[in-house]
Design a protein around this motif. Structure first.
Motif, PDB file in Angstrom:
ATOM      1  N   LEU A   9       2.291   9.175  -6.515  1.00 14.97           N
ATOM      2  CA  LEU A   9       2.582  10.522  -6.533  1.00 14.97           C
ATOM      3  C   LEU A   9       3.563  11.204  -7.635  1.00 14.97           C
ATOM      4  O   LEU A   9       3.067  12.240  -8.420  1.00 14.97           O
ATOM      5  CB  LEU A   9       2.953  11.082  -5.173  1.00 14.97           C
ATOM      6  CG  LEU A   9       2.189  10.974  -3.875  1.00 14.97           C
ATOM      7  CD1 LEU A   9       3.008  11.332  -2.484  1.00 14.97           C
ATOM      8  CD2 LEU A   9       0.949  12.089  -4.051  1.00 14.97           C
ATOM      9  N   PRO A  10       4.579  10.708  -7.773  1.00 13.36           N
ATOM     10  CA  PRO A  10       5.433  11.529  -8.944  1.00 13.36           C
ATOM     11  C   PRO A  10       4.919  10.951 -10.290  1.00 13.36           C
ATOM     12  O   PRO A  10       5.197  11.669 -11.223  1.00 13.36           O
ATOM     13  CB  PRO A  10       6.889  10.777  -8.563  1.00 13.36           C
ATOM     14  CG  PRO A  10       6.608   9.524  -7.740  1.00 13.36           C
ATOM     15  CD  PRO A  10       5.543   9.870  -6.863  1.00 13.36           C
ATOM     16  N   ILE A  11       4.052   9.745 -10.309  1.00  9.35           N
ATOM     17  CA  ILE A  11       3.844   9.666 -11.588  1.00  9.35           C
ATOM     18  C   ILE A  11       2.670  10.606 -11.763  1.00  9.35           C
ATOM     19  O   ILE A  11       2.714  10.989 -13.109  1.00  9.35           O
ATOM     20  CB  ILE A  11       3.203   8.260 -11.668  1.00  9.35           C
ATOM     21  CG1 ILE A  11       4.003   6.993 -11.392  1.00  9.35           C
ATOM     22  CG2 ILE A  11       2.190   7.776 -12.904  1.00  9.35           C
ATOM     23  CD1 ILE A  11       4.992   6.923 -12.654  1.00  9.35           C
ATOM     24  N   ALA A  33       0.691  -1.077   0.011  1.00  7.31           N
ATOM     25  CA  ALA A  33      -0.061   0.115  -0.097  1.00  7.31           C
ATOM     26  C   ALA A  33       0.848   1.209  -0.057  1.00  7.31           C
ATOM     27  O   ALA A  33       0.752   2.265  -0.786  1.00  7.31           O
ATOM     28  CB  ALA A  33      -1.016   0.048   1.196  1.00  7.31           C
ATOM     29  N   LEU A  34       1.683   1.364   1.054  1.00  6.94           N
ATOM     30  CA  LEU A  34       2.393   2.569   1.102  1.00  6.94           C
ATOM     31  C   LEU A  34       3.590   2.809  -0.307  1.00  6.94           C
ATOM     32  O   LEU A  34       3.631   3.898  -0.703  1.00  6.94           O
ATOM     33  CB  LEU A  34       3.400   2.432   2.374  1.00  6.94           C
ATOM     34  CG  LEU A  34       2.476   2.810   3.745  1.00  6.94           C
ATOM     35  CD1 LEU A  34       3.593   2.836   4.840  1.00  6.94           C
ATOM     36  CD2 LEU A  34       1.862   4.334   3.386  1.00  6.94           C
ATOM     37  N   PRO A  35       4.339   1.553  -0.648  1.00  4.17           N
ATOM     38  CA  PRO A  35       5.207   1.930  -1.695  1.00  4.17           C
ATOM     39  C   PRO A  35       4.259   2.364  -2.939  1.00  4.17           C
ATOM     40  O   PRO A  35       4.546   3.109  -3.864  1.00  4.17           O
ATOM     41  CB  PRO A  35       5.565   0.596  -2.082  1.00  4.17           C
ATOM     42  CG  PRO A  35       5.512  -0.170  -0.810  1.00  4.17           C
ATOM     43  CD  PRO A  35       4.426   0.259  -0.027  1.00  4.17           C
ATOM     44  N   THR A  36       3.098   1.895  -3.038  1.00  4.42           N
ATOM     45  CA  THR A  36       2.210   2.310  -4.310  1.00  4.42           C
ATOM     46  C   THR A  36       1.953   3.711  -4.261  1.00  4.42           C
ATOM     47  O   THR A  36       1.715   4.365  -5.214  1.00  4.42           O
ATOM     48  CB  THR A  36       0.893   1.430  -4.343  1.00  4.42           C
ATOM     49  OG1 THR A  36       1.398  -0.256  -4.509  1.00  4.42           O
ATOM     50  CG2 THR A  36      -0.125   1.648  -5.554  1.00  4.42           C
ATOM     51  N   ILE A  37       1.348   4.149  -2.934  1.00  2.00           N
ATOM     52  CA  ILE A  37       0.883   5.539  -2.864  1.00  2.00           C
ATOM     53  C   ILE A  37       2.249   6.505  -3.284  1.00  2.00           C
ATOM     54  O   ILE A  37       1.823   7.463  -3.877  1.00  2.00           O
ATOM     55  CB  ILE A  37       0.428   5.956  -1.268  1.00  2.00           C
ATOM     56  CG1 ILE A  37      -0.832   5.104  -1.071  1.00  2.00           C
ATOM     57  CG2 ILE A  37       0.404   7.248  -1.236  1.00  2.00           C
ATOM     58  CD1 ILE A  37      -1.437   5.042   0.154  1.00  2.00           C
ATOM     59  N   LEU A  47      -5.750  -1.316  -4.894  1.00  2.00           N
ATOM     60  CA  LEU A  47      -4.481  -0.557  -5.171  1.00  2.00           C
ATOM     61  C   LEU A  47      -4.692   0.212  -6.527  1.00  2.00           C
ATOM     62  O   LEU A  47      -4.119   1.506  -6.594  1.00  2.00           O
ATOM     63  CB  LEU A  47      -3.455  -1.328  -5.263  1.00  2.00           C
ATOM     64  CG  LEU A  47      -2.720  -1.828  -3.941  1.00  2.00           C
ATOM     65  CD1 LEU A  47      -1.440  -2.812  -4.218  1.00  2.00           C
ATOM     66  CD2 LEU A  47      -2.484  -1.066  -2.919  1.00  2.00           C
ATOM     67  N   THR A  48      -5.513  -0.416  -7.408  1.00  3.30           N
ATOM     68  CA  THR A  48      -5.691   0.628  -8.662  1.00  3.30           C
ATOM     69  C   THR A  48      -6.552   1.604  -8.386  1.00  3.30           C
ATOM     70  O   THR A  48      -6.304   2.773  -8.807  1.00  3.30           O
ATOM     71  CB  THR A  48      -6.037  -0.355  -9.734  1.00  3.30           C
ATOM     72  OG1 THR A  48      -5.207  -1.507  -9.849  1.00  3.30           O
ATOM     73  CG2 THR A  48      -6.600   0.236 -10.953  1.00  3.30           C
ATOM     74  N   GLY A  49      -7.536   1.528  -7.688  1.00  5.13           N
ATOM     75  CA  GLY A  49      -8.425   2.519  -7.151  1.00  5.13           C
ATOM     76  C   GLY A  49      -7.654   3.625  -6.332  1.00  5.13           C
ATOM     77  O   GLY A  49      -7.918   4.855  -6.601  1.00  5.13           O
ATOM     78  N   PHE A 103      -6.886   7.512  -7.631  1.00  6.42           N
ATOM     79  CA  PHE A 103      -7.406   8.924  -6.740  1.00  6.42           C
ATOM     80  C   PHE A 103      -6.019   9.659  -6.391  1.00  6.42           C
ATOM     81  O   PHE A 103      -6.012  10.936  -6.668  1.00  6.42           O
ATOM     82  CB  PHE A 103      -8.003   8.443  -5.422  1.00  6.42           C
ATOM     83  CG  PHE A 103      -8.076   9.558  -4.476  1.00  6.42           C
ATOM     84  CD1 PHE A 103      -9.186  10.362  -4.518  1.00  6.42           C
ATOM     85  CD2 PHE A 103      -7.390   9.412  -3.387  1.00  6.42           C
ATOM     86  CE1 PHE A 103      -9.423  11.533  -3.791  1.00  6.42           C
ATOM     87  CE2 PHE A 103      -7.451  10.744  -2.505  1.00  6.42           C
ATOM     88  CZ  PHE A 103      -8.454  11.651  -2.782  1.00  6.42           C
ATOM     89  N   VAL A 104      -5.061   9.067  -6.012  1.00  2.00           N
ATOM     90  CA  VAL A 104      -3.636   9.683  -5.557  1.00  2.00           C
ATOM     91  C   VAL A 104      -3.036  10.290  -7.067  1.00  2.00           C
ATOM     92  O   VAL A 104      -2.730  11.606  -6.774  1.00  2.00           O
ATOM     93  CB  VAL A 104      -2.958   8.804  -4.959  1.00  2.00           C
ATOM     94  CG1 VAL A 104      -1.355   9.526  -4.744  1.00  2.00           C
ATOM     95  CG2 VAL A 104      -3.329   8.248  -3.509  1.00  2.00           C
ATOM     96  N   GLY A 105      -3.166   9.596  -7.979  1.00  2.00           N
ATOM     97  CA  GLY A 105      -2.486  10.191  -9.142  1.00  2.00           C
ATOM     98  C   GLY A 105      -3.081  11.287  -9.667  1.00  2.00           C
ATOM     99  O   GLY A 105      -2.530  12.367  -9.957  1.00  2.00           O
ATOM    100  N   PHE A 106      -4.556  11.229  -9.644  1.00  3.50           N
ATOM    101  CA  PHE A 106      -5.248  12.421 -10.217  1.00  3.50           C
ATOM    102  C   PHE A 106      -5.184  13.431  -9.300  1.00  3.50           C
ATOM    103  O   PHE A 106      -4.988  14.760  -9.793  1.00  3.50           O
ATOM    104  CB  PHE A 106      -6.902  12.119 -10.435  1.00  3.50           C
ATOM    105  CG  PHE A 106      -7.702  13.021 -10.884  1.00  3.50           C
ATOM    106  CD1 PHE A 106      -7.631  13.381 -12.295  1.00  3.50           C
ATOM    107  CD2 PHE A 106      -8.502  13.868  -9.866  1.00  3.50           C
ATOM    108  CE1 PHE A 106      -8.563  14.547 -12.838  1.00  3.50           C
ATOM    109  CE2 PHE A 106      -9.319  15.018 -10.436  1.00  3.50           C
ATOM    110  CZ  PHE A 106      -9.157  15.077 -12.016  1.00  3.50           C
ATOM    111  N   LEU A 107      -5.220  13.315  -8.077  1.00  2.00           N
ATOM    112  CA  LEU A 107      -5.030  14.336  -7.191  1.00  2.00           C
ATOM    113  C   LEU A 107      -3.647  15.133  -7.260  1.00  2.00           C
ATOM    114  O   LEU A 107      -3.471  16.156  -7.218  1.00  2.00           O
ATOM    115  CB  LEU A 107      -5.194  13.826  -5.666  1.00  2.00           C
ATOM    116  CG  LEU A 107      -5.191  14.912  -4.428  1.00  2.00           C
ATOM    117  CD1 LEU A 107      -6.216  15.843  -4.536  1.00  2.00           C
ATOM    118  CD2 LEU A 107      -5.350  14.299  -3.106  1.00  2.00           C
ATOM    119  N   ALA A 108      -2.545  14.204  -7.333  1.00  3.91           N
ATOM    120  CA  ALA A 108      -1.296  14.820  -7.411  1.00  3.91           C
ATOM    121  C   ALA A 108      -1.245  15.738  -8.713  1.00  3.91           C
ATOM    122  O   ALA A 108      -0.565  16.784  -8.827  1.00  3.91           O
ATOM    123  CB  ALA A 108      -0.227  13.953  -7.426  1.00  3.91           C
TER     124      ALA A 108
END
Length: 278
Positions: free
Chosen positions: A77-79, A69-73, A171-173, A177-182
């Motif tokens: 972010l940089p992606i 979970a944490l490595p994926t998050i 994890l895909t979800g 969310f995180v990628g779009f937010l970043a």
């Protein structure tokens, strides 16, 4: 005479090379395919008959989530920021800065999210599953289960397959969310983009089919990681060094297979569901 000896040695080397590499690769892929089919059959049958190992499934799901979970998050972010930078520059060059949100958001959902989740699953989860099963194999625990009449596929592979699918979809979800937010935060606060334009263009071009395709990819990718890791772990031999080699092979094989399958998915989606615009 010397030429005949050299020719014989070259022929032996080629036969050995074919046996060690292409033939072994085909045998491995065939074994993984058979294992995957059997695992899916047992999964459906066990769920319908109430024999599914829910306790093992919950343990494996919790372990996989905690490991990835944490490595994926942190990777998502940089992606998201990188995609926002690239599409922002491209949109500025063609005079379509208002489409930056649609471009970066769709890139995250269609390609970035399933691939990032799958690669982190292969690196963190696949290696751990292979090491666990490989260590059991070299300690003869797998052979002991077979001697007692316990199905190894049913007892060990099926719960891990179901857990990998569940965690892969989750994890895909998270990456979506995180990628779009970043990308949104970077576009608004760094690139001085309009918040309303970023969201509205994304909402105009994104469809439910995009999310459904992403979820299908997540299911397939999670299954691939689980099957490859289980097959490599169950076929490990040669002591601790053999387990280490199996773990390394799991990560490399999973990533290569995921890349190939992703290309096939992308091409099929473009053929079956053509887009009229962005």
């Amino acid at each position: 005479m010397t030429q005949q000896v050299a020719t014989r040695e070259i022929a032996q080397w080629w036969r050995g090379y074919l046996r060690r590499h292409p033939v072994a690769a085909l045998s491995t892929v065939g074994g993984q395919f058979v294992l995957g089919v059997r695992a899916v059959q047992y999964l459906v049958l066990d769920v319908l008959t109430g024999r599914f190992a829910f306790a093992e499934f919950i343990r494996q799901s919790a372990f996989m989530a905690s490991a990835s979970a944490l490595p994926t998050i942190f990777v998502s972010l940089p992606i998201g920021v990188t995609l926002s930078i690239q599409f922002g520059l491209l949109a500025g060059q063609v005079g379509a800065t208002s489409l930056a949100g649609a471009a970066s958001g769709l890139a995250v959902i269609r390609q970035g999210a399933p691939m990032v989740a799958a690669l982190l699953m292969a690196a963190a989860v696949g290696s751990a599953v292979c090491a666990d099963l490989g260590s059991r194999k070299i300690r003869d625990e797998i052979d002991a289960l077979e001697v007692m009449g316990v199905s190894v596929v049913r007892r060990l592979v099926v719960p891990r397959l179901a857990a990998a699918v569940l965690v892969g979809v989750s994890l895909t979800g998270v990456v979506c969310f995180v990628g779009f937010l970043a990308g949104y935060l970077f576009n608004v606060f760094v690139q001085n983009g309009a918040p309303g334009s970023f969201v509205s263009t994304f909402a105009s071009f994104a469809t439910v089919e995009d999310l459904l395709l992403t979820l299908v990819k997540a299911v397939v990718y999670g299954s691939i990681v689980a099957v490859v890791a289980c097959e490599k772990g169950l076929s490990a031999q040669g002591g601790p060094a053999g387990v280490a080699n199996a773990v390394n092979s799991t990560v490399v094989s999973s990533i290569l297979l995921l890349m190939v399958v992703n290309v096939v998915f992308t091409q099929l989606s473009m053929i079956l569901f053509p887009r009229q615009g962005l």
